[in-house]
Design an enzyme around this catalytic site. Sequence first.
Site, PDB file in Angstrom:
ATOM      1  N   CYS A 108      71.803  84.320  27.232  1.00 30.13           N
ATOM      2  CA  CYS A 108      70.339  84.290  27.358  1.00 30.13           C
ATOM      3  C   CYS A 108      69.727  85.682  27.401  1.00 30.13           C
ATOM      4  O   CYS A 108      68.515  85.828  27.294  1.00 30.13           O
ATOM      5  CB  CYS A 108      69.927  83.510  28.602  1.00 30.13           C
ATOM      6  SG  CYS A 108      70.703  81.887  28.683  1.00 30.13           S
ATOM      7  N   GLY A 143      69.838  69.553  22.067  1.00 29.50           N
ATOM      8  CA  GLY A 143      69.077  69.845  23.277  1.00 29.50           C
ATOM      9  C   GLY A 143      69.874  69.528  24.519  1.00 29.50           C
ATOM     10  O   GLY A 143      70.956  68.924  24.465  1.00 29.50           O
ATOM     11  N   ARG A 219      61.561  63.142  37.611  1.00 25.80           N
ATOM     12  CA  ARG A 219      62.938  62.632  37.620  1.00 25.80           C
ATOM     13  C   ARG A 219      63.904  63.642  38.258  1.00 25.80           C
ATOM     14  O   ARG A 219      63.894  64.820  37.900  1.00 25.80           O
ATOM     15  CB  ARG A 219      63.353  62.351  36.169  1.00 25.80           C
ATOM     16  CG  ARG A 219      64.755  61.836  35.992  1.00 25.80           C
ATOM     17  CD  ARG A 219      64.900  61.109  34.658  1.00 25.80           C
ATOM     18  NE  ARG A 219      64.726  61.980  33.493  1.00 25.80           N
ATOM     19  CZ  ARG A 219      65.670  62.816  33.025  1.00 25.80           C
ATOM     20  NH1 ARG A 219      66.828  62.931  33.641  1.00 25.80           N
ATOM     21  NH2 ARG A 219      65.451  63.546  31.944  1.00 25.80           N
ATOM     22  N   CYS A 231      63.779  74.404  32.792  1.00 25.17           N
ATOM     23  CA  CYS A 231      63.141  74.804  31.530  1.00 25.17           C
ATOM     24  C   CYS A 231      63.539  73.830  30.438  1.00 25.17           C
ATOM     25  O   CYS A 231      64.653  73.319  30.430  1.00 25.17           O
ATOM     26  CB  CYS A 231      63.521  76.232  31.153  1.00 25.17           C
ATOM     27  SG  CYS A 231      65.245  76.465  30.716  1.00 25.17           S
TER      28      CYS A 231
END
Lengths: 410, 410
Positions: A108, A143, A219, A231
């Site tokens: 990242c 994802g 949730r 995120c």
Amino acid sequence: MASRLQQGRGGRLQHRLFLHGCQGRKIVTSQVYIAGAAMTPFGRHNALSMQDLAQAAVLNALKDAGVRKDEVQAIYAANVYGGMVLGQVLIRDMGITGPALYNVENACASGATAVHLACQALRLGLYETVVVFGVEQLTQLGGGTIPLQRNDYKTELYASHGMTLPTVYAMRGTRYLHERGETAELLARVAVKNRAHGARNPLAQQRSEVTLEEVLNSRPVAEPLTLLQCCPSAVDGAAAVVLTTRRPTQHSAAVHILASAVQSGYQELGCDDILDAEITARTARLAYEQSGVDPKDVNLVELHDAFTIAELLYYEALQLTKSGEGGELLRSGATALGGRVPVNPSGGLLAKGHPLGATGVAQMVEVVWQLQNRADGRQIENAKIGLTQCTGGGIAGVDHAASSVHILGV
Amino acid sequence: MASRLQQGRGGRLQHRLFLHGCQGRKIVTSQVYIAGAAMTPFGRHNALSMQDLAQAAVLNALKDAGVRKDEVQAIYAANVYGGMVLGQVLIRDMGITGPALYNVENACASGATAVHLACQALRLGLYETVVVFGVEQLTQLGGGTIPLQRNDYKTELYASHGMTLPTVYAMRGTRYLHERGETAELLARVAVKNRAHGARNPLAQQRSEVTLEEVLNSRPVAEPLTLLQCCPSAVDGAAAVVLTTRRPTQHSAAVHILASAVQSGYQELGCDDILDAEITARTARLAYEQSGVDPKDVNLVELHDAFTIAELLYYEALQLTKSGEGGELLRSGATALGGRVPVNPSGGLLAKGHPLGATGVAQMVEVVWQLQNRADGRQIENAKIGLTQCTGGGIAGVDHAASSVHILGV
């Protein structure tokens, strides 16, 4: 390495970076400016290729800088999951050919590491003008964090046992609340703040203001973290900056890179004390030393809020407040838009989204726009100095990590 | 950028690199030395992890340099297929923690690109001592070029249509033989030469001398290339160098990096003229200009002979002979051990093996050993200047490529 800030003629901030050469020599290096900055909207771009995304960011950054393609002497491409010689492939149809191209990966922190390497070459005088871009297309991987870890043999085993990024951060959150005598409400406040910021950023993936109750009642992902505290990871996007040693005249103010630091180490937020962001603290100290900037003089920060708990820990690692007082800093409103030192005015990773390779560059895009009064709808008044921070790795199975801190100023 | 070579006291070669700064300033930068060099045997190391390989190379390079772990200020890790933050993961158990770590990828030029970036930082004075290592474990991917291309979405489509690396190089070979009025025997001579060299290198994967007939009669891969004309790709290995700006005293002669150049471009050996190694020719010109070295003064070369045809093309791109005279150079014996400018004394990619990320670093290891009279059994007499060259990308589906040229001297 040391530097000093000087007030030049007309009160304009001047910056000279002195490098104390290893053999006692002192080298006055070139100043590095960010002449242009651009990013795509972050979001699900299923109809676009990675080329489309990179091209939009790079060409718009060049246009923003008023720099021609044939002036670009090197390209730094940041990406995690795109594969071999990705940078070369992505610039193929842009009409930029010839220059050195470096593909850089630091999880990242890839984008920030690419900027860091570019700064080194510019300061040395090796190049005058370069482009740094970061890009990632995570929707192609499905994802979520499990597909990401599944794509990597080192983290696959841990993922299959439930040690995904949300669970690792959740343990940090639980420990933080225990140690500090706080409740989950504190964590949720980070999401409320950054999502309120993101609602003002047309390029953010999630642009809805949320209430404390909505965050807490969303949730559950991994206690104490709820969905709105994580995120979005099914996201595509690209960001680019044009770096140059020529003083740019295109915009109201020339943005200098006052400090560029990258460090690595053992498990950011590691096993000895999972609340100790040691690598980021060390990297920040280095950046403050390089720039001569006092933490109190920082006007805005873009930091790595992949999960709400991270922002609270980094407040202290970046010396935005004293150790132990991160919760108070947040509650005081100091880090919200309108506060003393807004943190993640762009919406941060939480609202803007986190396409890995693009994130570090996108943080700088936001700071440039803020310093040049181009952040419509979320503009911070009179900002002169901004800081960006992101980390890479340090998750289960990848227990070494990188951290990067840049300080930009006008 | 320009430089000059000077004869110092006692006839010792001295090198000063002057950088003509972009704003007309002239910066005298630090000299960069290779203080230590090490590599693992290249081969099928199924019982070893990537950590084992990297650790052996790095720790032996440090030992070779007489440099302590705590003196290492940055690490550059080169790799293609290992995944996210690989460098950090691989150094985990080595007891080196803290320094900046950069993961660099440029396909088969990854290792050389990592050295190039390290040189920039050292010349700038940012670090005094760094480690660069390259590692790859291709046997885990099954070996062969199709699994490699299948692992990469950009090249997968082409691979499924038969456009693998051997077929692309085969087209270049066919065109070369047609244009130059040569026969397949010329190509085979490259394999005979480099495999004879590799037979003398205990670290090479394939250590058998072969005859012209054996090369020509080995299994056809893609006409005119036979099996023995293709580098082994089911290979694991690592290589490391310790770079420093302090003059090393550990070995008989201090090896300087006289030039470090990386360039990119459109399709090395591309569509307009598949025999024109334009990027390598451009990178070599840059390296000769940086170092002040005349091509005639190069005493040995390690170049990117992934397939026999490549070596013939690079003779001319590197100016080892005039354009059109590569075949004659080979036939004359000039590029064999004992000749004027031995090429691939290590055995080259053809015999030594080609673990992608490690290759560029391993080429430098060989040149260092040759320049320091440590290449037992294949030592080149009185070698003072060596050149390494490797390319990355430029295959079907990845039609942008990188090339790298380094010139080392004592």
